[in-house]
Design an enzyme around this catalytic site. Structure first.
Site, short mmCIF file in Angstrom:
data_model
loop_
_atom_site.label_atom_id
_atom_site.label_comp_id
_atom_site.label_asym_id
_atom_site.label_seq_id
_atom_site.Cartn_x
_atom_site.Cartn_y
_atom_site.Cartn_z
N GLN A 179 24.88 35.10 13.80
CA GLN A 179 25.11 36.18 12.85
C GLN A 179 26.57 36.87 13.13
OE1 GLN A 179 22.20 35.71 14.42
NE2 GLN A 179 20.56 36.50 13.47
N ARG A 223 7.98 39.72 9.17
CA ARG A 223 8.50 39.50 10.77
C ARG A 223 8.15 40.62 11.42
NH1 ARG A 223 14.97 38.81 11.12
NH2 ARG A 223 14.73 37.77 12.81
N ARG A 236 18.26 39.16 6.18
CA ARG A 236 18.11 39.60 7.44
C ARG A 236 18.64 40.98 7.48
NH1 ARG A 236 22.48 40.01 8.53
NH2 ARG A 236 21.95 40.68 10.71
N GLY A 237 18.28 41.61 8.79
CA GLY A 237 18.89 42.81 9.19
C GLY A 237 17.68 43.64 9.05
N ALA A 238 17.47 44.69 10.13
CA ALA A 238 16.44 45.37 9.97
C ALA A 238 16.09 46.37 8.66
CB ALA A 238 16.16 46.47 11.23
N ASN A 298 16.71 44.57 20.01
CA ASN A 298 17.69 44.32 19.15
C ASN A 298 17.96 42.98 19.37
OD1 ASN A 298 19.60 44.79 17.09
ND2 ASN A 298 21.19 44.65 18.82
N LYS A 299 18.72 42.24 18.80
CA LYS A 299 19.32 40.81 18.68
C LYS A 299 19.20 40.43 20.06
CE LYS A 299 19.12 38.38 16.20
NZ LYS A 299 17.77 37.54 15.93
N ASP A 329 16.41 46.89 15.96
CA ASP A 329 15.34 46.48 15.23
C ASP A 329 14.12 47.62 15.32
OD1 ASP A 329 17.02 43.95 15.40
OD2 ASP A 329 15.80 43.71 13.56
C1 LIG Z 1 21.62 47.04 10.62
S1 LIG Z 1 20.97 45.34 11.18
C2 LIG Z 1 20.12 46.03 12.89
C3 LIG Z 1 19.33 44.75 13.56
O1 LIG Z 1 18.58 44.35 12.51
C4 LIG Z 1 20.53 43.68 13.77
O2 LIG Z 1 21.33 44.08 15.04
C5 LIG Z 1 19.71 42.53 14.30
O3 LIG Z 1 19.47 42.23 15.32
C6 LIG Z 1 19.42 41.54 13.28
O4 LIG Z 1 18.54 40.40 13.65
P1 LIG Z 1 18.26 39.12 12.39
O5 LIG Z 1 17.48 38.43 13.23
O6 LIG Z 1 19.56 38.86 12.07
O7 LIG Z 1 17.52 39.91 11.43
#
Ligand SMILES: CSC[C@@H](O)[C@@H](O)C(=O)COP(=O)(O)O
Length: 339
Positions: free
Chosen positions: A187, A86, A49-51, A238-239, A228
Site C-alpha cells: 500500500q 473484514r 481498503r483503509g479503515a 494497524n497495518k 484500524d
Molecule cells: C486511514 S486508513 C488507516 C488504516 O486503515 C491503515 O493504516 C491500514 O492499516 C489499512 O490497511 P488495509 O489492509 O490496506 O485496509
C-alpha cells in the site's frame, strides 16, 4: 441519491463505483460495487481498503439498495454480511451501527440515505480536523516516515496520517517523507507514493526493512501512522509492520504518532489482545500480484503466516491525534478512552 465523488468512491446514476486500489497507480479503473457480493469481494481483495473507506462504502451501498426498493429484512441481512467483510477496522462496525439505527426508522429509505451521506460528510470534516491538530506537532524541516496508506484513497477527505503530512507540507514544515513500501500488499509503494506524487510532496520509497537504519542515521524526525482500531487502553491495531516501527522509534527516541478519527475508537475493547486480527491468503506472501499480473517466488508448498495487522502497545505511542485534538500518553493512562 445525489451524485457524490471522493478520491476513491463515486455515487453516480444511483449506483456505487469504486476506484480499484489494487490496480493503482498503473491503472485507474472505476469498478461497479452495485451489489453486496460485489462490494464484499472488493473489500476482501483490498480494491476497497483503509479503515474509514470500508465503513463508508458499506454504508453508501446499503442506502442505495434501500432506494432501489430492497426490503427492510433483506437490508438487515445485507448489513450483517457487510459487517463481517473484514474483522479488524472498527470503523466498519461503528458506521454500520449507525446505519442499523436508521434502518429501524419508519421512513428507513430516507433515513439510510441521509445517514450514509452524513457519514461521508463527517469523515471529510474529521480528516480536516485531524490534519490541523496533527500538523501543530510537526517541527519545521521535518523528515517524516509513514507506513501503509492513510490518504484520500482511504477516507472521504484528505486522509488521516497522510492528511497531517499534507497539511504540514502546505505550511512549509515538511522537508521530505520516507514511505515504507508496506509488505505484503505494498500500500505504501503503490498508493502512498502515488498520492504524495500527486500532492507534489517530496518522498523516497523504502522497503520496510530499511526503516531501522534510517533512524540510526538520524534522518527520521517523527513517524506518522493511521489505525484500524484503538482499544480503550490506547493500544492500536494497524497495518502489519507498524509495531516494529514503534519499537524502533522508542529505541531511537523518535516521536511515534497515531492519527485517526473517533470512528476508529473501540471503547468496548479493553486492550490490543482483544482486537481481532485478520489472517490473509498465503499467496500475498509467496509472491505479488497487480495490474502487471502475478509472480510467485516461494516454493508451491511454502507454509505461510500472514496477519494483516499488528498491535502497538500504548506505551510506545507519543500521541493519538484524533479529530477532537491530540490525546497525550498521560490522558490515556488516566482512562480518556475508557467507556
Ligand atoms: C486511514 S486508513 C488507516 C488504516 O486503515 C491503515 O493504516 C491500514 O492499516 C489499512 O490497511 P488495509 O489492509 O490496506 O485496509
Amino acid at each position: 441519491m445525489q451524485t457524490l465523488r471522493t478520491t476513491s468512491l463515486e455515487v453516480r446514476d444511483n449506483q456505487l463505483w469504486i476506484l480499484d486500489q489494487q490496480a493503482l497507480p498503473q491503472q485507474q479503473n472505476w469498478l461497479p460495487a452495485h451489489t453486496v457480493t460485489q462490494l464484499v469481494d472488493h473489500i476482501h481483495a483490498l480494491r476497497v481498503r483503509g479503515a474509514p473507506l470500508i465503513g463508508l462504502s458499506a454504508s453508501l451501498l446499503l442506502a442505495l439498495l434501500g432506494e432501489q426498493g430492497v426490503t427492510r429484512a433483506a437490508l438487515a441481512e445485507a448489513l450483517e454480511v457487510l459487517r463481517a467483510s473484514r474483522p479488524t477496522a472498527v470503523n466498519l462496525m461503528n458506521n454500520l451501527d449507525r446505519m442499523k439505527i436508521a434502518l429501524a426508522e419508519s421512513d428507513h429509505v430516507n433515513a439510510l440515505s441521509a445517514e450514509a451521506l452524513r457519514l461521508v460528510a463527517e469523515d471529510k470534516q474529521l480528516c480536516d480536523n485531524i490534519a490541523r491538530a496533527g500538523s501543530a506537532l510537526v517541527k519545521p524541516g521535518s523528515q517524516l516516515l509513514t507506513h501503509c496508506n492513510t490518504g484520500g484513497l482511504a477516507t472521504a477527505g484528505v486522509g488521516t496520517a497522510l492528511g497531517v503530512i499534507a497539511h504540514a507540507h502546505q505550511q512549509g514544515l515538511v522537508k521530505s517523507v520516507w514511505v515504507d513500501e508496506t509488505r505484503p500488499l505494498l500500500q505504501g509503494g503503490r498508493l502512498t507514493a502515488w498520492e504524495l506524487g500527486e500532492l507534489h510532496i517530496p518522498y523516497q520509497l523504502i522497503t520496510d526493512s530499511m526503516a531501522a537504519s534510517l533512524m540510526a542515521r538520524g534522518v527520521v524526525d517523527a513517524i506518522w501512522v493511521g489505525a484500524d482500531r484503538i482499544a480503550a487502553n490506547g493500544d492500536v491495531a494497524n497495518k502489519i509492520g507498524t509495531y516494529s516501527l514503534a519499537v524502533l522509534a522508542h529505541y531511537h527516541g523518535i516521536p511515534f504518532y497515531v492519527a485517526a478519527p473517533h470512528t476508529t475508537l473501540d471503547r468496548q475493547c479493553p486492550n490490543g489482545d482483544a482486537i481481532p486480527i485478520e489472517q490473509r491468503a498465503a499467496s500475498e506472501v509467496t509472491g505479488v500480484s497487480g495490474s502487471f499480473g502475478s509472480v510467485q517466488w516461494a516454493p508451491d508448498n511454502a507454509v505461510v503466516f500472514n496477519p494483516a495487522f499488528d498491535v502497538t502497545p500504548a506505551a510506545l505511542i507519543s500521541g493519538w491525534v484524533l479529530d477532537t485534538g491530540v490525546v497525550t500518553p498521560e490522558q490515556v493512562q488516566e482512562g480518556i478512552f475508557q467507556p
